[in-house]
Design an enzyme around this catalytic site. Structure first.
Site, PDB file in Angstrom:
ATOM      1  N   HIS A 120       0.844  -1.207   0.000  1.00 23.23           N
ATOM      2  CA  HIS A 120       0.000   0.000   0.000  1.00 23.23           C
ATOM      3  C   HIS A 120       0.877   1.254   0.000  1.00 23.23           C
ATOM      4  CE1 HIS A 120      -3.577   2.444   1.295  1.00 23.23           C
ATOM      5  NE2 HIS A 120      -2.602   3.197   1.785  1.00 23.23           N
ATOM      6  N   GLU A 121       1.887   1.275   0.874  1.00 22.90           N
ATOM      7  CA  GLU A 121       2.760   2.451   0.961  1.00 22.90           C
ATOM      8  C   GLU A 121       3.695   2.553  -0.243  1.00 22.90           C
ATOM      9  OE1 GLU A 121       1.992   4.651   3.012  1.00 22.90           O
ATOM     10  OE2 GLU A 121       0.607   3.369   4.115  1.00 22.90           O
TER      11      GLU A 121
ATOM     12  N   HIS B  14       2.072   4.445  -2.972  1.00 20.73           N
ATOM     13  CA  HIS B  14       2.185   5.889  -2.750  1.00 20.73           C
ATOM     14  C   HIS B  14       3.558   6.387  -3.194  1.00 20.73           C
ATOM     15  CE1 HIS B  14      -1.478   6.757  -0.587  1.00 20.73           C
ATOM     16  NE2 HIS B  14      -1.231   5.887   0.381  1.00 20.73           N
TER      17      HIS B  14
ATOM     18  N   ASP C 183      -4.755   7.633  -1.452  1.00 33.78           N
ATOM     19  CA  ASP C 183      -5.705   6.789  -0.731  1.00 33.78           C
ATOM     20  C   ASP C 183      -7.110   6.936  -1.299  1.00 33.78           C
ATOM     21  OD1 ASP C 183      -3.951   5.618   1.134  1.00 33.78           O
ATOM     22  OD2 ASP C 183      -3.968   7.441   2.344  1.00 33.78           O
TER      23      ASP C 183
END
Length: 903
Positions: A155-156, A159, A166
């Protein structure tokens, strides 16, 4: 129809990497060169290293399948701090350092929770700065809260690497869909759950269904979406990667374009997968034939070493012009005495057409060592310029002192051209050294930036700004992550003073700093009279300032012990019969190893700008990991010909600024004056008690899951920890910080002053609400050119269909804006109109968007789409207690004002 300017040119530029160096490469579907760095303040723990390995190994497989067999993690380095014990398996780092790592492991400031997050403030598709994991996150079982650590890492990573955002929204967790149903802000809408109010007391918690707010039509405050633990939906990793079924990113088919989340706001409603597929990583990367990653990641354990720095200084004939040798020696002396931390090893090489080792590496232990090294600064300038010979002598000075060039730093300063730099490029690559380059004047070799970029070093440019070299050297501080080793610059001012005149100034010293504080004064002709007074009235005179022994026109005062907190006042008298330039520089360090100081860093959005495309100036002001708000931040950009452009930077969530009140201050730069090198410095200042800390949770983080529904029963996780530290104060003292943002290169710009001709910036904060039978709009004013000046007029259009307005703005109903006169950029705009010719009834739903037009008749992108619904509030006792399934609630008679940041 108003003609539009195609904005592909400058939007494409935003996808280029920013100023932070990264050694990560994607080769044959595998990521190499990832650095995970542990902060020196983290206690030694073998389990931490083991858990990092397990996290990355799991993440590699999850990433491989999430990207449809395109990428995985192949080689990862774990950088271990000097504070840990040495072991035989620990290797020597090369260019790897804490301040350039993709992932940092550090404690949160003020016990602010363990949410993994990514520092990300660029545009859609731009890489982030770093991922932050806390030791507690890596050492404890957070499976129910974030899902597995490997999934949270992916998830990170999305980014950080691909610049996506998000798909939830903590500030607006619910919205009203175009079907007039309340929906949780999420992607995809196939994820099911229940909405409840959670009340906890005495260690136990109860839930009840959410009620609708009779004034807004949404659920009441603190209503929470609880997902079903068992799902069939596979999307999306950027909403809730913790769900077992979620293994993919939202695609164009599954993307929820209505959700008021940052992904829709920043990426014009594009799905996360569309943005990922447009990244440079995926443009030439095909899926692998294997069903699983070829191998598990390989890990290298690297242990930081004591700092090794060698100055490689140009003393060729051209350095005798414009006081360049003087200025270089003043700045180098400041670096040696005030910047380089004790315990470091420092050497010095000078070069012209040949090179000479002036000092082999010497350990900095006391003032005598400083003086011995500074005594060898060059006093004469002559000869040609051979940069490669200087670099090779620097390597030799390091090796002769039984040190490795790997991980060592070279500060290379030159003002001359050298056509032979290519001859040592390969040797530089193999050395593992980090090269910081300082180009002095417009004739410095154009290849310097190649040396710093390829080795992970800083790049600087100094020309007419007399303090440019001092600012550059001050920025080359420790890269270890230790707050006590960082030098903080409080003042850097050049003052042109006429004969026999006084000049006064003040410098605030706040309670987070005060160790190792220096006041330095330089002059061009004759030493001035100096008066300095601390906040308690103690005075220091000219005789208290120690003058250098090298005749380089500088004098310094080191404040004994800890500098007094408060405002220091200085006065300088030019006692010469002619005007001269005096400079004042003030540096200090953190007061305590346990309380982080307020710091400021700055950079441009990319290292190379192509006229007429804009670049963005970014400045981050923080205390530890907490943003500092309510301050004045000013950027000064010097062009190659010495012209200075001053920009006030904003943290208002408009124009170049992504998120309001996140401590990232930004502004577009378009005032080009020819090609060449441009330099950046930033001054952050808090006066009159306006500054405050933001205690909000950071953006771009893995979602803290409040609980799950399993077999029809709600099982809650522990509540998110609140800030409980007694030292947490929203207000902070007045302070001053100055930092260099390095340099960037401009190409394609005509000579002279030719600012870019571009449209106004896109409006991203449009809001709408009904007042009786009128709609009230509010937004932040854009400008004539991006965020500078003011727009000429606005186009406002309205529709009852969200999709029609999004896809065909030009054919939506036009609102009469003849009475609307645009304000200056950054101002609050307000406009009220009656939505004619529409019939307004209870439940009438409108969507509105805006464009700005400048004096060149260029139009901005269409704004975010704002929604307004006409409703008559029901009596409080007639509002049903709803909140079971998310998709079942019809709001035909409700209205609200909300932001749907879609376009």
């Amino acid at each position: 129809m108003v003609p539009r300017l195609t904005v592909i040119l400058f939007l494409t530029l935003h996808l280029l990497p920013g100023m932070k160096s990264s050694m990560v490469n994607l080769i044959n579907n595998g990521y190499d060169g990832i650095v995970i760095a542990i902060n020196p303040s983290v206690p030694e723990d073998e389990k931490l290293i083991q858990n990092i390995k397990e996290m990355v190994t799991e993440a590699s497989t999850y990433l491989f399948h999430a990207t449809k067999r395109r990428v995985y993690f192949r080689n990862v380095s774990i950088l271990i701090p000097m504070t840990w014990k040495s072991k035989s398996e620990y290797l020597m780092p090369k260019q790897e350092s804490y301040d350039q790592a993709e992932v940092i492991v550090a404690n949160p400031y003020l016990k602010h929770g363990d949410d993994p997050y990514t520092l990300q403030y660029g545009r859609c598709g731009e890489k982030g700065q770093y991922i932050h994991f806390t030791p507690n996150f890596l050492l404890t079982n957070n499976l129910p809260i974030y899902g597995s650590r490997g999934r949270a890492f992916v998830h990170e990573w999305a980014h950080l690497r691909w610049g996506i955002f998000d798909e939830y929204n903590g500030d607006q967790p619910f919205y009203i869909s175009r079907r007039n149903t309340i929906e949780a802000t999420r992607c995809s809408t196939h994820i099911t759950g229940t909405n409840v109010i959670v009340k906890c007391q005495g260690g136990s918690c109860i839930t009840r269904p959410c009620r609708r707010d009779s004034q807004t039509g949404l659920y009441e405050a603190k209503c929470t979406f609880i997902p079903e633990k068992s799902q069939t939906a596979r999307e999306s990793i950027m909403f809730m990667q913790s769900l077992h079924s979620v293994t993919e990113f939202c695609t164009e088919k599954t993307h929820n374009v209505e959700a008021p989340n940052l992904q829709n706001k920043m990426c014009n409603g594009k799905s996360t997968w569309d943005v990922i597929m447009n990244s440079t990583d995926f443009q030439n990367t095909s899926p692998m034939t294997e069903m699983n990653p070829p191998t598990q990641p390989t890990f290298s354990l690297l242990k930081s070493k004591q700092r090794v720095v060698c100055l490689v200084l140009d003393k060729s004939g051209s350095m005798s012009s414009e006081d360049r040798l003087f200025r270089m020696n003043q700045a180098a002396e400041l670096f040696l005495i005030q910047i380089i931390e004790k315990g470091s090893l420092v050497g010095m090489v000078t070069f012209d057409s040949v090179a000479e080792i002036r000092n082999n590496l010497t350990k900095i232990t006391d003032d005598n060592v400083y003086e011995n090294i500074t005594a060898n600064l060059p006093q004469e300038a002559n000869g040609g310029t051979s940069i490669c010979r200087g670099l090779k002598a620097g390597f030799q000075a390091i090796i002769q002192s039984q040190q490795s060039t790997s991980g060592s730093e070279i500060i290379l300063l030159t003002d001359g051209e050298d056509n032979e730099i290519h001859s040592c490029i390969e040797e530089v690559k193999q050395s593992g050294v980090i090269i910081h380059t300082i180009a002095l004047g417009p004739s410095a070799a154009k290849e310097l930036e190649t040396l710093s970029d390829m080795t992970g070093g800083h790049r600087f440019y100094a020309n007419k700004d007399i303090n440019g070299l001092t600012n550059a050297f001050s920025r080359i501080s420790s890269r270890s992550g230790s707050i006590t080793q960082q030098t903080i610059q409080l003042e850097s001012k050049a003052l042109a003073i006429t004969e026999k005149k006084w000049v006064n100034g003040t410098v605030p010293v706040d309670s987070t700093i005060g160790n190792d504080t220096f006041f330095v004064v330089t002059w061009t002709i004759k030493k001035p009279e100096i008066l300095l007074q601390d906040p308690k009235g103690k005075k220091y005179k000219t005789s208290d300032f120690k003058e250098d022994k090298l005749n380089i026109h500088s004098a310094r005062l080191r404040i004994p012990g800890i500098a007094e907190t408060g405002t220091w006042t200085y006065s300088l008298l030019n006692n010469h019969a002619s005007p001269q330039i005096l400079t004042v520089t003030v540096t200090t360090r953190a007061r305590s190893p346990t309380t982080p100081p307020v710091t400021a860093t700055a950079h441009m959005s990319q290292n190379t700008a192509h006229y007429p495309s804009p670049v963005i100036v970014y400045a981050q002001v923080s205390q530890g990991f907490l943003p500092v708000l309510g301050i004045n931040v000013t950027a000064i950009i010097e062009t190659e010909d010495g012209h200075q452009v001053t920009l006030e930077l904003w943290d208002n969530g408009a124009g170049a600024d992504t998120v309001k009140n996140d401590g990232i201050y930004s502004r577009y730069f378009t005032d080009y004056r020819g090609n060449g090198r441009y330099s950046l410095k930033v001054h952050a200042e808090a006066r009159n008690n306006t500054a405050r800390l933001s205690l909000r949770q950071p953006q771009n983080k893995a979602l803290y899951i409040p609980g799950y529904i399993e077999n029809g029963k709600i099982i809650l996780n522990p509540p998110r920890p609140e800030v409980k530290d007694d030292l947490a104060k929203a207000e902070i003292e007045d302070f001053s910080r100055l930092t260099s943002g390095g340099s960037f290169t401009v190409s394609g710009a005509p000579p002279g002053n030719h600012p870019s001709v571009l449209p106004p910036n896109k409006i991203i904060d449009l809001e709408a609400k009904f007042k009786e039978d009128h709609i009230q709009l509010s937004w932040t004013a854009p400008a004539n050119v991006l965020d500078k000046g003011k727009a000429n007029s606005y186009i406002i259009r309205i529709s009852k269909s969200f999709l029609d307005l999004q896809k065909d703005f030009d054919n939506a109903t036009l609102v009469n804006t003849s009475s609307l006169k645009p304000k200056e950029a950054g101002s609050d705009e307000n406009f009220e109109f009656k939505p004619e010719p529409f019939r307004i009834e209870n439940g009438t739903n409108f969507y509105i968007a805006v464009q700005a037009i400048n004096e060149a008749n260029l139009t901005s992108e269409v704004s975010n789409i704002a929604q307004a619904i006409k409703f008559i509030p029901m009596p409080e006792d007639s509002v049903p207690a709803l909140g079971t399934k998310i998709s079942a609630i019809n709001l035909a008679i409700f209205a609200l004002a909300m932001i749907l940041s879609i376009v």
